[in-house]
Design an enzyme around this catalytic site. Structure first.
Site, PDB file in Angstrom:
ATOM      1  N   LYS A   1      -2.821  -5.173  -3.993  1.00 57.38           N
ATOM      2  CA  LYS A   1      -1.946  -5.162  -2.917  1.00 57.38           C
ATOM      3  C   LYS A   1      -0.899  -6.545  -3.159  1.00 57.38           C
ATOM      4  O   LYS A   1      -1.446  -7.530  -3.810  1.00 57.38           O
ATOM      5  CB  LYS A   1      -2.621  -5.635  -1.555  1.00 57.38           C
ATOM      6  CG  LYS A   1      -1.709  -5.213  -0.522  1.00 57.38           C
ATOM      7  CD  LYS A   1      -1.838  -3.538  -0.130  1.00 57.38           C
ATOM      8  CE  LYS A   1      -1.129  -3.449   1.039  1.00 57.38           C
ATOM      9  NZ  LYS A   1      -1.566  -1.974   1.632  1.00 57.38           N
TER      10      LYS A   1
HETATM   11  N1  GLU Z   1       0.522   0.893   1.388  1.00 54.95           N
HETATM   12  C1  GLU Z   1      -0.071   1.963   1.541  1.00 54.95           C
HETATM   13  C2  GLU Z   1      -1.475   1.759   1.675  1.00 54.95           C
HETATM   14  O1  GLU Z   1      -1.897   0.682   2.459  1.00 54.95           O
HETATM   15  C3  GLU Z   1       0.190   2.933   0.372  1.00 54.95           C
HETATM   16  C4  GLU Z   1      -0.138   2.325  -0.873  1.00 54.95           C
HETATM   17  C5  GLU Z   1       0.209   3.579  -2.145  1.00 54.95           C
HETATM   18  O2  GLU Z   1       0.721   4.377  -2.008  1.00 54.95           O
HETATM   19  O3  GLU Z   1      -0.221   2.710  -3.413  1.00 54.95           O
HETATM   20  O4  GLU Z   1      -2.196   2.801   1.736  1.00 54.95           O
END
Ligand code: GLU
Length: 438
Positions: free
Chosen positions: A128
């Site tokens: 993240k």
């Molecule tokens: N931000 C989204 C999540 O928390 C998607 C992450 C992604 O598609 O890699 O799952």
């Protein structure tokens, strides 16, 4: 094949030293994640030998992001990219722009990506990123410069086979296009697979923008089926009206449910007769706020929790359902569109009160699932139809729900603990099979 005996569930010979950046009592969301890992450890059997792996991120990058503002001055922002785990594949997870982003938050969000990707069996680890900024105060040009500088700074660790960012709170397909372009310019070749959630014309996938909300709907509807609750006319309250909350509201509405309350950063509205989420979105776009939608009444922020509904969808930020308000929830099902909206203490209260929580790591996995489809399509340069994407997404989410439901029944645990059992087992099995290097 190794002939050595596999490690037994023995106590480590030396206590694990706590890294300095974790040695704090004010770790926020990371402390919540650690508590969730504590809860699952008794169910991991011999694999608990490796559990410490889950309690510290593999790699943390903190970057300074300086940009020229439109007024001719220079501003510095704090950026992060955390790779929590890569045992099952490259790190994967979104990038968030928000004024409250902290290292603890990004660490927790990266860890929840590890659990999420493993819970629905995507071949990814967890990562993240985030920048501590309120993007509402900045121009498109400033946001583009911010995104490009941040991408360059984290360029050390990202890549289509290493770590693949995607949208999260306050980032969108345009931001992903800038990230893809910046990475591509820096590496000298167009590399569409470095991020997902891109515009469709740049290697993005059909169905990606509604995917998280669609997964919230699919898993929520599966939970309702198990509990014998009809979808038709079911009252749904949604917190957050961004990419996730908005799509979830539309899809529940289209399926015959009634949206009885919406809360977002601009206010809270309710209507027992039901709010049309399409009209609400138009109203928000034209007036800049959700309140004063004709036919709705305005509530205070806190009154949102007293709205009677069958389904509650927290689809905003962490830490919304806490020991302070969990006792007031009247819904029978909570479907977590956001990451980390429910604290462990609130989980206990909801469980005692017979409220079924479809946890974030399952409920909102639709986004990263279609991100996975996008990444696969980019690699093969062969693109699927929207109907194919949605059908695959729905099947994968329904099957993931069914297997986690079965585990929760078998062990007599919540769906969250079941998801952690399945996910942590997968991650630690991979960890054990790969072995420690060197
Ligand atoms: N931000 C989204 C999540 O928390 C998607 C992450 C992604 O598609 O890699 O799952």
């Amino acid at each position: 094949m190794t002939t050595e005996p596999l490690p037994q569930n023995a106590a480590p010979t030396r206590p694990h030293a706590i890294p300095s950046y974790l040695d704090s009592t004010h770790l926020g969301p990371w402390a919540i994640y650690l508590e969730q890992v504590e809860r699952v450890t008794p169910y991991l059997g011999k694999l608990s030998y490796w559990v410490e792996t889950l309690k510290r991120p593999k790699r943390i990058l903190i970057v300074d992001v300086p940009i020229h503002l439109d007024n001719g001055t220079v501003a510095h922002f704090e950026g992060y990219r955390v790779q929590h785990n890569t045992s099952r594949g490259p790190a994967k997870g979104g990038v968030r722009y928000h004024q409250d982003v902290t290292l603890s938050e990004v660490m927790a969000l990266s860890a929840w990506m590890t659990v999420k990707n493993a819970a629905v069996n995507l071949p990814y680890g967890g990562g993240k990123g985030g920048i501590r900024i309120d993007p509402r105060g900045y121009s498109q040009g400033e946001l583009e410069r911010l995104t490009r500088r941040y991408t360059t700074e984290i360029g050390l660790v990202i890549g289509p086979e290493k770590d693949i960012p995607a949208p999260d709170v306050n980032t969108n397909p345009q931001v992903m296009a800038w990230m893809m372009d910046t990475y591509s310019m820096n590496t000298g070749k167009t590399s569409t697979g470095v991020v997902t959630g891109k515009p469709v014309s740049l290697g993005g996938s059909l169905g990606r923008s509604d995917a998280t909300g669609r997964g919230v709907f699919v898993t929520g509807a599966e939970a309702m089926k198990k509990l014998g609750m009809p979808l038709e006319g079911a009252r749904v309250a949604v917190q957050g009206f961004g990419n996730v909350g908005n799509a979830a509201a539309r899809i529940f509405h289209d399926a015959g449910a009634r949206i009885v309350a919406i809360q977002d950063v601009t206010g809270t509205i309710a209507s027992e007769a039901g709010i049309d989420p399409y009209t609400a979105l138009e109203h928000l776009k034209t007036t800049g706020r959700i309140v004063d939608l004709p036919g709705s009444e305005t509530l205070t922020q806190d009154e949102f929790w007293d709205v009677t509904s069958e389904v509650l969808i927290p689809a905003a930020l962490e830490n919304q359902l806490t020991a302070d308000n969990a006792g007031r929830i009247r819904a029978r099902v909570v479907v977590e569109g956001a990451n980390g909206p429910t604290t462990p203490a609130a989980d206990d209260i909801l469980r005692e009160r017979g409220v079924t929580v479809v946890p974030d790591v399952l409920a909102n996995a639709g986004g990263v699932t279609v991100s996975y489809f996008e990444w696969v399509q980019d690699f093969s340069s062969f693109f699927w139809t929207e109907a194919e994407i949605n059908a695959r997404l729905e099947r994968l989410m329904r099957e993931a729900f069914a297997s986690l439901w079965e585990v929760s029944q078998r062990h007599g645990v919540t769906l969250r603990t079941a998801a952690f059992i399945v996910a942590c087992t997968r991650v630690l099995e991979a960890r054990q099979l790969r072995g420690l290097y060197p």
